[in-house]
Design a protein around this motif. Structure first.
Motif, PDB file in Angstrom:
ATOM      1  N   CYS A   1       0.816  -1.213   0.000  1.00 10.84           N
ATOM      2  CA  CYS A   1       0.000   0.000   0.000  1.00 10.84           C
ATOM      3  C   CYS A   1       0.851   1.265   0.000  1.00 10.84           C
ATOM      4  O   CYS A   1       0.594   2.195  -0.747  1.00 10.84           O
ATOM      5  CB  CYS A   1      -0.937  -0.012   1.203  1.00 10.84           C
TER       6      CYS A   1
ATOM      7  N   TYR B   1      -7.005  -2.709  -7.879  1.00  9.66           N
ATOM      8  CA  TYR B   1      -7.252  -1.427  -7.222  1.00  9.66           C
ATOM      9  C   TYR B   1      -7.622  -0.372  -8.266  1.00  9.66           C
ATOM     10  O   TYR B   1      -8.561   0.412  -8.074  1.00  9.66           O
ATOM     11  CB  TYR B   1      -6.005  -1.004  -6.453  1.00  9.66           C
TER      12      TYR B   1
ATOM     13  N   LEU C   1      -6.139   0.001   0.802  1.00  7.63           N
ATOM     14  CA  LEU C   1      -6.520  -0.228  -0.589  1.00  7.63           C
ATOM     15  C   LEU C   1      -7.738  -1.129  -0.677  1.00  7.63           C
ATOM     16  O   LEU C   1      -8.670  -0.877  -1.445  1.00  7.63           O
ATOM     17  CB  LEU C   1      -5.344  -0.817  -1.375  1.00  7.63           C
TER      18      LEU C   1
ATOM     19  N   ARG D   1      -8.788  10.573  -1.697  1.00  6.31           N
ATOM     20  CA  ARG D   1      -8.167   9.647  -2.635  1.00  6.31           C
ATOM     21  C   ARG D   1      -8.431  10.121  -4.070  1.00  6.31           C
ATOM     22  O   ARG D   1      -9.499  10.671  -4.357  1.00  6.31           O
ATOM     23  CB  ARG D   1      -8.712   8.225  -2.452  1.00  6.31           C
TER      24      ARG D   1
ATOM     25  N   TYR E   1      -1.801   7.431  -4.128  1.00  8.05           N
ATOM     26  CA  TYR E   1      -3.257   7.383  -4.210  1.00  8.05           C
ATOM     27  C   TYR E   1      -3.929   8.680  -3.777  1.00  8.05           C
ATOM     28  O   TYR E   1      -5.142   8.818  -3.853  1.00  8.05           O
ATOM     29  CB  TYR E   1      -3.807   6.232  -3.348  1.00  8.05           C
TER      30      TYR E   1
ATOM     31  N   LEU F   1      -4.747   8.924 -11.680  1.00  7.71           N
ATOM     32  CA  LEU F   1      -4.135   7.888 -10.858  1.00  7.71           C
ATOM     33  C   LEU F   1      -3.083   7.127 -11.645  1.00  7.71           C
ATOM     34  O   LEU F   1      -1.972   6.879 -11.155  1.00  7.71           O
ATOM     35  CB  LEU F   1      -5.209   6.926 -10.346  1.00  7.71           C
TER      36      LEU F   1
ATOM     37  N   GLU G   1     -10.816   0.748   0.433  1.00  9.74           N
ATOM     38  CA  GLU G   1     -11.423   1.587  -0.601  1.00  9.74           C
ATOM     39  C   GLU G   1     -12.430   0.793  -1.428  1.00  9.74           C
ATOM     40  O   GLU G   1     -13.467   1.323  -1.843  1.00  9.74           O
ATOM     41  CB  GLU G   1     -10.351   2.198  -1.493  1.00  9.74           C
TER      42      GLU G   1
END
Length: 484
Positions: free
Chosen positions: A165, A438, A209, A414, A365, A421, A212
């Motif tokens: 992460c 993810y 992660l 995020r 992130y 991203l 989320e």
């Protein structure tokens, strides 16, 4: 006769009733044919006094009642003539359940915390560590209660993972392979196809992660479980195994995230003040005489909301005025604990939520602030915020800084945009092999969302006034130490 816990026995007023108590001897003293035992069973910081007449008990048995011994007492609950206690037990029968000789490491004398860490399995029986562990339990209850009452779902994330992460690589590997006979490819890299999971796996550093994923399906979730960092950090603030609370919430912006952080931590502090009064009073007397005042102060004050750039300006102004820091604090530096504590304890004298950190020192992130028009002559790529110009791109981080601790919460909005991203991941040259799942959350039904992580042990440090994080977890895991 059914056993009565000490915490309940001390509340009873039905004097003259028969009662049975069991526990461990804190101390024993004698005077004119009478002996007095301070008995504790862990249910409260307070002891109950056992009074016995020498003539009613076998002398050899009485000699076995030493500090640390475990005993069972049948007797009569009576009103106590002594100051500071409402009741005591006049013993009729005493049974020694477990003897304890002079080698017992927690004798009734002042011992250093360093000494007690060497006997971590026995230190739990002391007043200090009993208080800390009861407060730890209450903080866990506060956390679950807060999130349940606010519509969050308790979400269990894996302890074994193939992804990192934080991207720092400080992870403990998990394997069933024979470490003395590892299969490697032509480049010398380990081949994991015959390992249990068929690929390299490690203990998690964070459940964020996966959390989320939960938030984008359930709306609001929280995780609460152990995490692991293989950092060789021998400091009073670091553990290799610690517990994290990580809420993730869909449709939450930066201001709302800061509201959640402040409300949540105030709830936990209020819970401690309401439910742990005896233990806090003991720690306030024995460990930190400003503890209760500091906890109450958190509830009275609104947290300062401050950008990183504003914080750097304050710190640099302090340096100009003669304040000396061990570590530098130029824009772009990751703030040290001493910088955070200066802002909280000396400049503002209240908790601070610091926002909008330089992108280079934060995780991939996090949502990047949109560059805006800035005054002519400002460095290219600057972000204007509250009239304060940052000389580079910043992320929507929201870290909560506390007195005595420094950072206690690390949070952020995020990045929900797939393109942004992916661009950040590419910019950092990250391997996406174990991140595609993810990234899928941004491909299909992406939504604004935010969350934070709270190190449970750092919360316990603050609430108890203890100075070393190794003293707020039953069995600390640190470099070169995996005892018990």
């Amino acid at each position: 006769m059914k056993r009565t816990k000490v915490i309940d026995a001390l509340k009873r007023t039905d004097f003259g009733s028969n009662i049975t108590v069991m526990g461990w001897v804190r101390s024993k003293r004698g005077s004119k044919g009478i002996f007095f035992i301070a008995l504790n069973d862990g249910s409260t910081i307070k002891n109950i006094q056992i009074v016995g007449e020498d003539q009613n008990f076998d002398e050899a048995m009485v000699k076995l009642i030493t500090t640390g011994a475990c005993i069972k007492v049948n007797g009569v609950l009576v009103e106590s003539p002594a100051a500071g206690q409402a009741s005591e037990v006049q013993a009729k029968e005493i049974e020694v359940l477990g003897t304890c000789d002079s080698t017992y490491p927690m004798q009734k004398k002042g011992q250093s915390f360093e000494y007690m860490r060497q006997h971590a399995h026995m230190r739990l029986r002391t007043n200090t560590f009993g208080a800390v562990m009861r407060i730890r339990h209450n903080m866990a209850m506060a956390i679950h209660t807060y999130f349940h009452e606010h519509g969050f779902f308790y979400f269990h994330t894996p302890l074994i993972t193939a992804s990192d992460c934080e991207g720092a690589g400080n992870m403990f590997q998990v394997t069933t392979k024979n470490l003395y006979d590892l299969k490697k490819d032509e480049q010398g890299k380990i081949i994991y196809d015959d390992d249990f999971f068929g690929e390299q796996t490690s203990l998690t550093v964070s459940g964020q992660l996966e959390g989320e994923l939960g938030a984008t399906a359930l709306g609001a979730i929280y995780t609460f479980g152990p995490t692991f960092r293989a950092e060789n950090s021998n400091t009073p603030r670091h553990l290799a195994e610690f517990w994290m609370i990580e809420p993730e919430v869909a449709f939450l912006d930066q201001e709302e995230l800061m509201d959640l952080e402040e409300d949540f931590i105030k709830y936990c502090v209020r819970w401690a003040l309401d439910h742990c009064q005896d233990d806090l009073a003991f720690l306030n007397q024995m460990i930190d005489k400003t503890l209760i005042e500091r906890l109450q102060g958190v509830l009275k004050e609104e947290f300062v909301r401050l950008t990183y750039t504003e914080g750097i300006n304050i710190l640099q102004e302090a340096i100009k005025n003669g304040h000396k820091f061990e570590f530098p604090c130029q824009w772009g530096d990751d703030l040290a604990s001493e910088h955070e504590r200066y802002l909280v304890e000396e400049h503002f004298k209240k908790p601070v939520i610091m926002t909008d950190y330089p992108a280079a020192i934060k995780s991939f992130y996090m949502k990047q602030n949109t560059p805006v028009t800035v005054p002519e002559g400002s460095p290219e790529g600057s972000v204007g915020y509250r009239g304060c110009v940052a000389p580079g791109p910043t992320m929507q981080g929201t870290d909560v800084l506390f007195p005595s601790i420094g950072e206690i919460i690390g949070g952020s909005v995020r990045e929900e945009s797939l393109d942004k991203l992916q661009a950040e991941i590419q910019h950092r040259h990250m391997d996406t092999t174990h991140l595609e799942w993810y990234i899928d959350t941004r491909r299909w039904g992406t939504c604004p969302h935010a969350g934070f992580g709270l190190g449970f042990e750092r919360l316990i440090l603050f609430v108890t006034g203890m100075q070393n994080i190794r003293d707020v977890i039953p069995f600390p895991r640190t470099p070169k130490n995996a005892a018990f």
